[in-house]
Write a protein that holds these residues in place. Sequence first.
Motif, PDB file in Angstrom:
ATOM      1  N   GLU A   1       6.550  49.636 -34.142  1.00  0.00           N
ATOM      2  CA  GLU A   1       7.433  50.735 -33.767  1.00  0.00           C
ATOM      3  C   GLU A   1       6.724  52.077 -33.927  1.00  0.00           C
ATOM      4  O   GLU A   1       6.821  52.953 -33.082  1.00  0.00           O
ATOM      5  N   ARG A   2       6.006  52.200 -35.042  1.00  0.00           N
ATOM      6  CA  ARG A   2       5.311  53.463 -35.267  1.00  0.00           C
ATOM      7  C   ARG A   2       4.214  53.693 -34.240  1.00  0.00           C
ATOM      8  O   ARG A   2       3.972  54.800 -33.804  1.00  0.00           O
ATOM      9  N   ARG A   3       3.548  52.593 -33.843  1.00  0.00           N
ATOM     10  CA  ARG A   3       2.497  52.747 -32.836  1.00  0.00           C
ATOM     11  C   ARG A   3       3.081  53.194 -31.501  1.00  0.00           C
ATOM     12  O   ARG A   3       2.520  54.014 -30.798  1.00  0.00           O
ATOM     13  N   LEU A   4       4.238  52.643 -31.173  1.00  0.00           N
ATOM     14  CA  LEU A   4       4.872  52.993 -29.903  1.00  0.00           C
ATOM     15  C   LEU A   4       5.378  54.432 -29.884  1.00  0.00           C
ATOM     16  O   LEU A   4       5.526  55.030 -28.845  1.00  0.00           O
ATOM     17  N   SER A   5       5.680  54.944 -31.053  1.00  0.00           N
ATOM     18  CA  SER A   5       6.306  56.273 -31.073  1.00  0.00           C
ATOM     19  C   SER A   5       5.279  57.394 -31.154  1.00  0.00           C
ATOM     20  O   SER A   5       5.618  58.520 -31.430  1.00  0.00           O
ATOM     21  N   THR A   6       4.011  57.056 -30.884  1.00  0.00           N
ATOM     22  CA  THR A   6       2.986  58.105 -30.943  1.00  0.00           C
ATOM     23  C   THR A   6       3.246  59.203 -29.920  1.00  0.00           C
ATOM     24  O   THR A   6       2.822  60.329 -30.071  1.00  0.00           O
ATOM     25  N   ASP A   7       3.965  58.840 -28.830  1.00  0.00           N
ATOM     26  CA  ASP A   7       4.222  59.856 -27.809  1.00  0.00           C
ATOM     27  C   ASP A   7       5.475  60.660 -28.102  1.00  0.00           C
ATOM     28  O   ASP A   7       5.908  61.437 -27.293  1.00  0.00           O
ATOM     29  N   ASP A   8       6.075  60.439 -29.268  1.00  0.00           N
ATOM     30  CA  ASP A   8       7.252  61.210 -29.663  1.00  0.00           C
ATOM     31  C   ASP A   8       6.844  62.288 -30.663  1.00  0.00           C
ATOM     32  O   ASP A   8       6.597  61.994 -31.813  1.00  0.00           O
TER      33      ASP A   8
ATOM     34  N   THR B   1      -5.536  73.057 -10.336  1.00  0.00           N
ATOM     35  CA  THR B   1      -4.731  73.919  -9.468  1.00  0.00           C
ATOM     36  C   THR B   1      -3.531  74.508 -10.206  1.00  0.00           C
ATOM     37  O   THR B   1      -3.205  75.684 -10.037  1.00  0.00           O
ATOM     38  N   VAL B   2      -2.846  73.691 -11.007  1.00  0.00           N
ATOM     39  CA  VAL B   2      -1.669  74.197 -11.707  1.00  0.00           C
ATOM     40  C   VAL B   2      -2.046  74.821 -13.054  1.00  0.00           C
ATOM     41  O   VAL B   2      -1.184  75.212 -13.830  1.00  0.00           O
ATOM     42  N   GLY B   3      -3.349  74.876 -13.322  1.00  0.00           N
ATOM     43  CA  GLY B   3      -3.827  75.573 -14.510  1.00  0.00           C
ATOM     44  C   GLY B   3      -3.600  74.852 -15.819  1.00  0.00           C
ATOM     45  O   GLY B   3      -3.433  75.477 -16.866  1.00  0.00           O
ATOM     46  N   LEU B   4      -3.598  73.514 -15.782  1.00  0.00           N
ATOM     47  CA  LEU B   4      -3.331  72.773 -17.016  1.00  0.00           C
ATOM     48  C   LEU B   4      -4.359  71.674 -17.267  1.00  0.00           C
ATOM     49  O   LEU B   4      -4.047  70.632 -17.841  1.00  0.00           O
ATOM     50  N   ALA B   5      -5.590  71.922 -16.848  1.00  0.00           N
ATOM     51  CA  ALA B   5      -6.626  70.900 -16.981  1.00  0.00           C
ATOM     52  C   ALA B   5      -6.796  70.461 -18.436  1.00  0.00           C
ATOM     53  O   ALA B   5      -7.093  69.300 -18.717  1.00  0.00           O
ATOM     54  N   ASP B   6      -6.569  71.372 -19.369  1.00  0.00           N
ATOM     55  CA  ASP B   6      -6.782  71.033 -20.780  1.00  0.00           C
ATOM     56  C   ASP B   6      -5.667  70.165 -21.348  1.00  0.00           C
ATOM     57  O   ASP B   6      -5.752  69.696 -22.472  1.00  0.00           O
ATOM     58  N   LYS B   7      -4.615  69.932 -20.584  1.00  0.00           N
ATOM     59  CA  LYS B   7      -3.465  69.166 -21.101  1.00  0.00           C
ATOM     60  C   LYS B   7      -3.478  67.720 -20.624  1.00  0.00           C
ATOM     61  O   LYS B   7      -2.490  67.009 -20.757  1.00  0.00           O
ATOM     62  N   LYS B   8      -4.576  67.269 -20.043  1.00  0.00           N
ATOM     63  CA  LYS B   8      -4.538  65.970 -19.372  1.00  0.00           C
ATOM     64  C   LYS B   8      -4.161  64.815 -20.294  1.00  0.00           C
ATOM     65  O   LYS B   8      -3.554  63.851 -19.859  1.00  0.00           O
ATOM     66  N   ASP B   9      -4.511  64.920 -21.579  1.00  0.00           N
ATOM     67  CA  ASP B   9      -4.205  63.813 -22.477  1.00  0.00           C
ATOM     68  C   ASP B   9      -2.961  64.053 -23.328  1.00  0.00           C
ATOM     69  O   ASP B   9      -2.646  63.261 -24.217  1.00  0.00           O
ATOM     70  N   ALA B  10      -2.266  65.149 -23.061  1.00  0.00           N
ATOM     71  CA  ALA B  10      -1.060  65.443 -23.832  1.00  0.00           C
ATOM     72  C   ALA B  10       0.101  64.579 -23.342  1.00  0.00           C
ATOM     73  O   ALA B  10       0.070  64.066 -22.224  1.00  0.00           O
ATOM     74  N   TYR B  11       1.096  64.398 -24.197  1.00  0.00           N
ATOM     75  CA  TYR B  11       2.332  63.750 -23.768  1.00  0.00           C
ATOM     76  C   TYR B  11       3.334  64.834 -23.389  1.00  0.00           C
ATOM     77  O   TYR B  11       3.269  65.954 -23.919  1.00  0.00           O
ATOM     78  N   PRO B  12       4.256  64.518 -22.475  1.00  0.00           N
ATOM     79  CA  PRO B  12       5.212  65.529 -22.017  1.00  0.00           C
ATOM     80  C   PRO B  12       5.934  66.254 -23.162  1.00  0.00           C
ATOM     81  O   PRO B  12       6.197  67.452 -23.070  1.00  0.00           O
ATOM     82  N   SER B  13       6.240  65.522 -24.237  1.00  0.00           N
ATOM     83  CA  SER B  13       6.989  66.149 -25.331  1.00  0.00           C
ATOM     84  C   SER B  13       6.191  67.257 -26.015  1.00  0.00           C
ATOM     85  O   SER B  13       6.739  68.041 -26.778  1.00  0.00           O
ATOM     86  N   GLN B  14       4.876  67.312 -25.741  1.00  0.00           N
ATOM     87  CA  GLN B  14       4.055  68.349 -26.363  1.00  0.00           C
ATOM     88  C   GLN B  14       3.935  69.595 -25.493  1.00  0.00           C
ATOM     89  O   GLN B  14       3.225  70.526 -25.851  1.00  0.00           O
ATOM     90  N   LEU B  15       4.610  69.573 -24.353  1.00  0.00           N
ATOM     91  CA  LEU B  15       4.459  70.686 -23.410  1.00  0.00           C
ATOM     92  C   LEU B  15       5.696  71.577 -23.394  1.00  0.00           C
ATOM     93  O   LEU B  15       6.801  71.138 -23.702  1.00  0.00           O
ATOM     94  N   SER B  16       5.505  72.820 -22.996  1.00  0.00           N
ATOM     95  CA  SER B  16       6.642  73.719 -22.788  1.00  0.00           C
ATOM     96  C   SER B  16       7.300  73.384 -21.454  1.00  0.00           C
ATOM     97  O   SER B  16       6.729  72.656 -20.627  1.00  0.00           O
ATOM     98  N   GLY B  17       8.488  73.938 -21.243  1.00  0.00           N
ATOM     99  CA  GLY B  17       9.215  73.664 -20.005  1.00  0.00           C
ATOM    100  C   GLY B  17       8.422  74.044 -18.764  1.00  0.00           C
ATOM    101  O   GLY B  17       8.350  73.279 -17.802  1.00  0.00           O
ATOM    102  N   GLY B  18       7.803  75.203 -18.807  1.00  0.00           N
ATOM    103  CA  GLY B  18       7.033  75.663 -17.654  1.00  0.00           C
ATOM    104  C   GLY B  18       5.853  74.758 -17.379  1.00  0.00           C
ATOM    105  O   GLY B  18       5.553  74.443 -16.211  1.00  0.00           O
ATOM    106  N   GLN B  19       5.204  74.313 -18.458  1.00  0.00           N
ATOM    107  CA  GLN B  19       4.075  73.387 -18.295  1.00  0.00           C
ATOM    108  C   GLN B  19       4.553  72.066 -17.718  1.00  0.00           C
ATOM    109  O   GLN B  19       3.925  71.504 -16.817  1.00  0.00           O
ATOM    110  N   LYS B  20       5.690  71.583 -18.228  1.00  0.00           N
ATOM    111  CA  LYS B  20       6.233  70.323 -17.721  1.00  0.00           C
ATOM    112  C   LYS B  20       6.478  70.407 -16.223  1.00  0.00           C
ATOM    113  O   LYS B  20       6.137  69.493 -15.481  1.00  0.00           O
TER     114      LYS B  20
END
Lengths: 219, 240
Positions: free
Chosen positions: A210-217, B123-142
């Motif tokens: 579960e913890r591994r899966l939640s890395t994107d949270d 193009t959208v100016g977010l090349a540095d965010k390629k490995d981020a997850y959506p929850s780590q982004l601001s609304g505008g970035q999303k």
Amino acid sequence: MNIFETFWEYRSYFGQGIQYTLLLAAIGVVCGFILGLLVSMLRMSRFWLPRFLGTVWVEFLRGTPMLVQLFIIHYGLVSFGIKLTAIESGAITLSINSSAYLAETFRAGIQGVDRGQAEAARSLGMSKGMTMRYIILPQAVKSVLPAIGNEFITIIKESSIVSFIGVTDLMYQAQAVTTITYESLKPLLIIAAIYFVMTFTLSKLLGLFERRLSTDDHR
Amino acid sequence: MITVKDLHKSFGKLNILKGVNIEIAKGEVVVVIGPSGSGKSTFLRCLNMLETPTSGEIAFEGDSITDKKHNINLTREKMGMVFQQFNLFPHKTVLQNIMLAPVKVKKMPQPEAEKIALDLLQTVGLADKKDAYPSQLSGGQKQRIAIARALAMQPHVMLFDEPTSALDPEMVGEVLEVMKKLAEGGMTMVIVTHEMGFAREVGDRIVFMDDGQIMEEGTPSQVFGNPKNSRTKDFLSKVL
């Protein structure tokens, strides 16, 4: 003889019991998972017939005792010419019974995924199947993982009923040891400890997963 | 490119669209404005069949997509859509979000899809965010990622459903900037928005909808400068 001596003396009994209990629980978990997924799809179908069949499946299996189901499959089906070994009957009962509970869990998880997720996937040209596989299911399974874990633990424990039809699982072996030694408490305490080790290990493993899966949270 | 004929949509007894007719040409930027509940979003969502019209016909590049036998998935590959709520896939990284559809739907080889994705991120100016997850982004970035994700399918038209309505005010600009660049690049766009300044600046044509119908349409200077319809006047007096 203290409890440890009893355990050591009859270790081959308990060893065999562990094997059968684990075997049945594993079959129950894997088949129940796949079957449960299929049943949850039936329950969410656009058409009434599959929906109806799915509902009957879930309600019947949840609404009747598993022991009764086991006896129907093992003794009742004989009158239709279907003769199953005790292991087969036990595996089938555990699988279909857990499939009913898991189907409801999956349905809750799938319906809990935001509608916008499917819309975004479909708007990119993904088919319904792709959307389910790549977008909906991964999120659904993640959100209901604790509930799935509960069901797995339940399967391990409930598998003890197969001793009624003569599968030599842990429960059966405890009774066998009792018949030999006239000790009723010690064998039961021993298998209780063994069951606990199994379920506790599983629950810890699931926690890790579960913890591994939640890395994107990172909310 | 898109032809809509007598489009109706009702939810139960509620009639949302009451006969919409419009023709959208290649390269055109059409901005749909109007009060809440006027049917603008429903209209947009009918264009790629996220809502099934009750009656009427929609043709895209000559194919009738409202035809029951038509495979809508093929059409959707050519119509990108951007949602108010972004709808990024939270269990996938930015790069995976963008690459998923090209790889799975178009069967594009992984390296090629990645190259396209990285170019779009640039193009959208977010090349540095390629490995981020959506929850780590601001609304505008999303939202900029969502635009990149839609563009990765190399669509012929982009549909925007109130793309800035869920954003904090300070993030609206960055998203509009990306859309403006896209319009300047010649992309055909249909945009539902409340950003009147943007509509006036970027739109080739303004469509004013109210009560499930197109009440008025014309160039920005016509509609904003000299509205004919009384409801258009009324609406503009409230929002401008």
